[in-house]
Design a protein around this motif. Structure first.
Motif, PDB file in Angstrom:
ATOM      1  N   ASN A   1       0.844  -1.196   0.000  1.00  0.00           N
ATOM      2  CA  ASN A   1       0.000   0.000   0.000  1.00  0.00           C
ATOM      3  C   ASN A   1       0.881   1.249   0.000  1.00  0.00           C
ATOM      4  O   ASN A   1       0.946   1.987   0.984  1.00  0.00           O
ATOM      5  CB  ASN A   1      -0.914  -0.003   1.239  1.00  0.00           C
ATOM      6  CG  ASN A   1      -1.891   1.155   1.226  1.00  0.00           C
ATOM      7  OD1 ASN A   1      -2.231   1.671   0.178  1.00  0.00           O
ATOM      8  ND2 ASN A   1      -2.333   1.570   2.403  1.00  0.00           N
ATOM      9  N   SER A   2       1.588   1.470  -1.115  1.00  0.00           N
ATOM     10  CA  SER A   2       2.515   2.599  -1.169  1.00  0.00           C
ATOM     11  C   SER A   2       2.401   3.381  -2.478  1.00  0.00           C
ATOM     12  O   SER A   2       3.281   4.176  -2.797  1.00  0.00           O
ATOM     13  CB  SER A   2       3.956   2.089  -1.005  1.00  0.00           C
ATOM     14  OG  SER A   2       4.282   1.173  -2.040  1.00  0.00           O
ATOM     15  N   ASP A   3       1.329   3.143  -3.239  1.00  0.00           N
ATOM     16  CA  ASP A   3       1.165   3.854  -4.508  1.00  0.00           C
ATOM     17  C   ASP A   3       0.984   5.351  -4.275  1.00  0.00           C
ATOM     18  O   ASP A   3       0.421   5.784  -3.263  1.00  0.00           O
ATOM     19  CB  ASP A   3      -0.060   3.331  -5.265  1.00  0.00           C
ATOM     20  CG  ASP A   3       0.205   1.955  -5.866  1.00  0.00           C
ATOM     21  OD1 ASP A   3       1.374   1.546  -5.872  1.00  0.00           O
ATOM     22  OD2 ASP A   3      -0.761   1.304  -6.313  1.00  0.00           O
ATOM     23  N   ASP A   4       1.442   6.140  -5.249  1.00  0.00           N
ATOM     24  CA  ASP A   4       1.201   7.583  -5.196  1.00  0.00           C
ATOM     25  C   ASP A   4      -0.296   7.863  -5.342  1.00  0.00           C
ATOM     26  O   ASP A   4      -1.007   7.129  -6.034  1.00  0.00           O
ATOM     27  CB  ASP A   4       1.950   8.297  -6.336  1.00  0.00           C
ATOM     28  CG  ASP A   4       3.460   8.206  -6.162  1.00  0.00           C
ATOM     29  OD1 ASP A   4       3.905   8.000  -5.020  1.00  0.00           O
ATOM     30  OD2 ASP A   4       4.177   8.331  -7.171  1.00  0.00           O
ATOM     31  N   ILE A   5      -0.740   8.921  -4.694  1.00  0.00           N
ATOM     32  CA  ILE A   5      -2.133   9.361  -4.833  1.00  0.00           C
ATOM     33  C   ILE A   5      -2.215  10.363  -5.976  1.00  0.00           C
ATOM     34  O   ILE A   5      -1.387  11.280  -6.067  1.00  0.00           O
ATOM     35  CB  ILE A   5      -2.635   9.988  -3.516  1.00  0.00           C
ATOM     36  CG1 ILE A   5      -2.666   8.908  -2.421  1.00  0.00           C
ATOM     37  CG2 ILE A   5      -4.015  10.602  -3.686  1.00  0.00           C
ATOM     38  CD1 ILE A   5      -2.902   9.435  -1.031  1.00  0.00           C
ATOM     39  N   ASP A   6      -3.181  10.187  -6.872  1.00  0.00           N
ATOM     40  CA  ASP A   6      -3.336  11.067  -8.029  1.00  0.00           C
ATOM     41  C   ASP A   6      -4.042  12.360  -7.589  1.00  0.00           C
ATOM     42  O   ASP A   6      -5.266  12.410  -7.502  1.00  0.00           O
ATOM     43  CB  ASP A   6      -4.140  10.346  -9.112  1.00  0.00           C
ATOM     44  CG  ASP A   6      -4.225  11.161 -10.399  1.00  0.00           C
ATOM     45  OD1 ASP A   6      -3.828  12.356 -10.378  1.00  0.00           O
ATOM     46  OD2 ASP A   6      -4.696  10.629 -11.410  1.00  0.00           O
ATOM     47  N   PHE A   7      -3.248  13.382  -7.306  1.00  0.00           N
ATOM     48  CA  PHE A   7      -3.816  14.651  -6.836  1.00  0.00           C
ATOM     49  C   PHE A   7      -4.757  15.256  -7.875  1.00  0.00           C
ATOM     50  O   PHE A   7      -5.828  15.760  -7.540  1.00  0.00           O
ATOM     51  CB  PHE A   7      -2.687  15.653  -6.522  1.00  0.00           C
ATOM     52  CG  PHE A   7      -2.125  15.528  -5.142  1.00  0.00           C
ATOM     53  CD1 PHE A   7      -2.203  16.575  -4.242  1.00  0.00           C
ATOM     54  CD2 PHE A   7      -1.546  14.347  -4.712  1.00  0.00           C
ATOM     55  CE1 PHE A   7      -1.684  16.464  -2.963  1.00  0.00           C
ATOM     56  CE2 PHE A   7      -1.029  14.217  -3.433  1.00  0.00           C
ATOM     57  CZ  PHE A   7      -1.101  15.279  -2.559  1.00  0.00           C
ATOM     58  N   TYR A   8      -4.374  15.209  -9.145  1.00  0.00           N
ATOM     59  CA  TYR A   8      -5.174  15.846 -10.182  1.00  0.00           C
ATOM     60  C   TYR A   8      -6.574  15.253 -10.221  1.00  0.00           C
ATOM     61  O   TYR A   8      -7.584  15.984 -10.193  1.00  0.00           O
ATOM     62  CB  TYR A   8      -4.488  15.693 -11.545  1.00  0.00           C
ATOM     63  CG  TYR A   8      -5.321  16.206 -12.705  1.00  0.00           C
ATOM     64  CD1 TYR A   8      -5.462  17.587 -12.921  1.00  0.00           C
ATOM     65  CD2 TYR A   8      -5.982  15.318 -13.557  1.00  0.00           C
ATOM     66  CE1 TYR A   8      -6.237  18.052 -13.961  1.00  0.00           C
ATOM     67  CE2 TYR A   8      -6.757  15.774 -14.599  1.00  0.00           C
ATOM     68  CZ  TYR A   8      -6.871  17.146 -14.802  1.00  0.00           C
ATOM     69  OH  TYR A   8      -7.653  17.614 -15.830  1.00  0.00           O
ATOM     70  N   THR A   9      -6.655  13.907 -10.295  1.00  0.00           N
ATOM     71  CA  THR A   9      -7.953  13.260 -10.378  1.00  0.00           C
ATOM     72  C   THR A   9      -8.805  13.529  -9.144  1.00  0.00           C
ATOM     73  O   THR A   9      -9.986  13.852  -9.236  1.00  0.00           O
ATOM     74  CB  THR A   9      -7.773  11.736 -10.573  1.00  0.00           C
ATOM     75  OG1 THR A   9      -6.995  11.521 -11.760  1.00  0.00           O
ATOM     76  CG2 THR A   9      -9.117  11.046 -10.722  1.00  0.00           C
ATOM     77  N   LYS A  10      -8.207  13.390  -7.957  1.00  0.00           N
ATOM     78  CA  LYS A  10      -8.960  13.544  -6.723  1.00  0.00           C
ATOM     79  C   LYS A  10      -9.413  14.988  -6.511  1.00  0.00           C
ATOM     80  O   LYS A  10     -10.498  15.242  -5.982  1.00  0.00           O
ATOM     81  CB  LYS A  10      -8.130  13.074  -5.524  1.00  0.00           C
ATOM     82  CG  LYS A  10      -7.668  11.630  -5.611  1.00  0.00           C
ATOM     83  CD  LYS A  10      -8.852  10.663  -5.789  1.00  0.00           C
ATOM     84  CE  LYS A  10      -8.366   9.224  -5.909  1.00  0.00           C
ATOM     85  NZ  LYS A  10      -9.478   8.303  -6.230  1.00  0.00           N
ATOM     86  N   TRP A  11      -8.569  15.927  -6.881  1.00  0.00           N
ATOM     87  CA  TRP A  11      -8.920  17.334  -6.685  1.00  0.00           C
ATOM     88  C   TRP A  11      -9.916  17.828  -7.736  1.00  0.00           C
ATOM     89  O   TRP A  11     -10.559  18.866  -7.555  1.00  0.00           O
ATOM     90  CB  TRP A  11      -7.652  18.201  -6.684  1.00  0.00           C
ATOM     91  CG  TRP A  11      -6.894  18.106  -5.390  1.00  0.00           C
ATOM     92  CD1 TRP A  11      -7.198  17.326  -4.335  1.00  0.00           C
ATOM     93  CD2 TRP A  11      -5.710  18.822  -5.028  1.00  0.00           C
ATOM     94  NE1 TRP A  11      -6.288  17.499  -3.322  1.00  0.00           N
ATOM     95  CE2 TRP A  11      -5.355  18.421  -3.740  1.00  0.00           C
ATOM     96  CE3 TRP A  11      -4.920  19.765  -5.690  1.00  0.00           C
ATOM     97  CZ2 TRP A  11      -4.253  18.942  -3.070  1.00  0.00           C
ATOM     98  CZ3 TRP A  11      -3.806  20.284  -5.021  1.00  0.00           C
ATOM     99  CH2 TRP A  11      -3.493  19.862  -3.735  1.00  0.00           C
ATOM    100  N   ARG A  12     -10.017  17.119  -8.858  1.00  0.00           N
ATOM    101  CA  ARG A  12     -11.021  17.497  -9.868  1.00  0.00           C
ATOM    102  C   ARG A  12     -12.410  17.116  -9.360  1.00  0.00           C
ATOM    103  O   ARG A  12     -13.404  17.549  -9.906  1.00  0.00           O
ATOM    104  CB  ARG A  12     -10.714  16.764 -11.179  1.00  0.00           C
ATOM    105  CG  ARG A  12      -9.475  17.295 -11.897  1.00  0.00           C
ATOM    106  CD  ARG A  12      -9.794  18.474 -12.788  1.00  0.00           C
ATOM    107  NE  ARG A  12     -10.538  18.039 -13.977  1.00  0.00           N
ATOM    108  CZ  ARG A  12     -10.933  18.878 -14.923  1.00  0.00           C
ATOM    109  NH1 ARG A  12     -10.657  20.179 -14.780  1.00  0.00           N
ATOM    110  NH2 ARG A  12     -11.589  18.443 -15.961  1.00  0.00           N
TER     111      ARG A  12
END
Length: 423
Positions: free
Chosen positions: A412-423
């Motif tokens: 459980n160490s994947d990067d979080i997609d800021f762009y997708t989540k913040w959209r």
């Protein structure tokens, strides 16, 4: 001048093919598999170094998964500081970074790693503030009281130990220790028959306040108020859990420290490492039972010598680095800040798996660790991709830039997609 063909490069890597520990491919020749030498890798310690996001957890998961597939009787202990190798999904089910059949996941709080297993130095780290003006008095008094309490328990009919030391892992009553020190802290009877201040009156105010604050904090109950491990006889079941001989038996034991209070994680992590080492130190069949201890985020509890706050924890891990090879205890150091990790521990590592490192100080430190002939290779570290590593040392036939295989399942160490989540 002719270009070296894949066949000729492949000849160089045939040396360890028979042992089957295939972990990835040569970056410049993707068709060529790279096999590491498990005897040199695990027996002579190794380090996995790289900044956050470079793929350290992926590398650990891939390496452990492949190791257990090739060597099913492995005994690997992973100190997981962030809960990366076992976590709860949204539906409440648990997800593991390893197949259920090979792993046993243990929450450090449920395991109960009680205070009485700690060495004198580790207890000093936990209970005494070394910057306190009366720290020298606290250390001397604590040493005296602890020695008496442990000697009394060791001489009890149930144990009958011929000799105990300050570090012998036998039960002692923390309340009794507190009461003795509190009596030293009070006033003494003067010649006039009145209570007066003695030489130690008030010297332990800060010690008692520090101890009481931890006793009153429920987060420390697993450490200071054990419910299961309340006597010396409970040590054997704890050691079984550590080394994978509990119920069920497992090749990989993941000890989740994410729920442990931040300020005692170093002490608890070092205690686990020390007990794993001492298990084999006293084991007459240690040659038949090699153990690997993987230390995630090692800089947090194996700091450089200048970091005096966790001196006891650091010394425990340095002992494994210096003596573990003789007793079949291997050490894997995983860190994103190489120059913050104990120099003694890294100096004992025979193999370095270096992922992306862009910090100049860390690059310079890695360059100083590897043989002089390989120092120039460190310049490629800033340009490595995720899961791509430069492997140097005894486990590879020559310095190798390799792409590690993707682990399955992944941690459980994947990067979080800021762009997708913040959209």
């Amino acid at each position: 001048v002719h270009a070296v063909s894949s066949a000729e490069v492949g000849k160089m890597f045939e040396r360890f093919q028979s042992k089957g520990l295939s972990v990835g491919t040569v970056a410049t020749h993707p068709s060529l598999k790279v096999c590491l030498d498990p005897s040199n890798l695990f027996g002579r310690h190794f380090a996995i170094l790289g900044q956050t996001g470079s793929g350290k957890s992926w590398t650990v998961a891939a390496l452990v998964q492949r190791t257990v597939a090739v060597m099913p009787r492995a005994h690997i202990i992973i100190l997981d500081l962030h809960g990366e190798y076992c976590w709860k999904r949204e539906d409440g089910s648990r997800h593991y970074a390893f197949a259920d059949a090979i792993v046993r996941h243990v929450d450090a709080r449920e395991l109960e790693i009680p205070y009485w297993l700690m060495t004198y130095a580790e207890l000093c780290d936990l209970l005494i503030d070394h910057t306190d003006f009366s720290a020298h008095n606290q250390v001397a008094a604590f040493r005296d009281v602890l020695g008496r309490l442990r000697a009394a328990e060791g001489a009890s009919p149930g144990l009958g130990l011929p000799r105990t030391t300050l570090d012998t892992p036998v039960f002692f009553d923390l309340a009794a220790l507190r009461a003795e020190i509190e009596s030293m802290n009070g006033q003494v009877m003067g010649s006039s028959g009145k209570l007066i201040n003695g030489t130690l009156t008030g010297k332990f105010d800060n010690f008692l306040m520090r101890l009481d604050s931890k006793l009153n904090d429920v987060r420390y109950d697993f450490l200071l108020k054990p419910k299961v491990r309340k006597d010396s006889a409970s040590l054997s079941s704890l050691l079984r859990d550590f080394v994978g001989l509990g119920t069920p038996k497992s090749a990989v034991t993941v000890i989740d420290l994410s729920s442990v209070p931040f300020d005692v994680r170093p002490t608890v992590a070092a205690q686990i490492g020390r007990l794993a080492f001492e298990f084999n130190y006293w084991n007459p069949k240690y040659r038949e039972f090699p153990i690997l201890l993987m230390c995630e985020e090692a800089h947090a509890y194996i700091p450089r010598a200048s970091e005096s706050q966790f001196a006891g924890a650091r010394k425990s891990m340095e002992r494994i680095a210096k003596e573990g090879r003789k007793y079949g205890v291997g050490l894997a150091v995983v860190s994103q800040r190489p120059h913050e990790v104990s120099e003694t521990v890294l100096a004992q590592c025979g193999t370095f798996i270096c992922l992306r490192i862009t910090n100049p100080d860390d690059q310079a430190y890695v360059r100083s660790l590897v043989p002089e002939s390989e120092g120039d290779l460190v310049s490629v570290l800033a340009g490595l991709g995720r899961g791509e590593a430069l492997v140097l040392g005894e486990a590879v036939p020559l310095p190798t830039r390799l792409q590690f295989d993707k682990p399955n399942p992944t941690p459980n160490s994947d990067d979080i997609d800021f762009y997708t989540k913040w959209r």
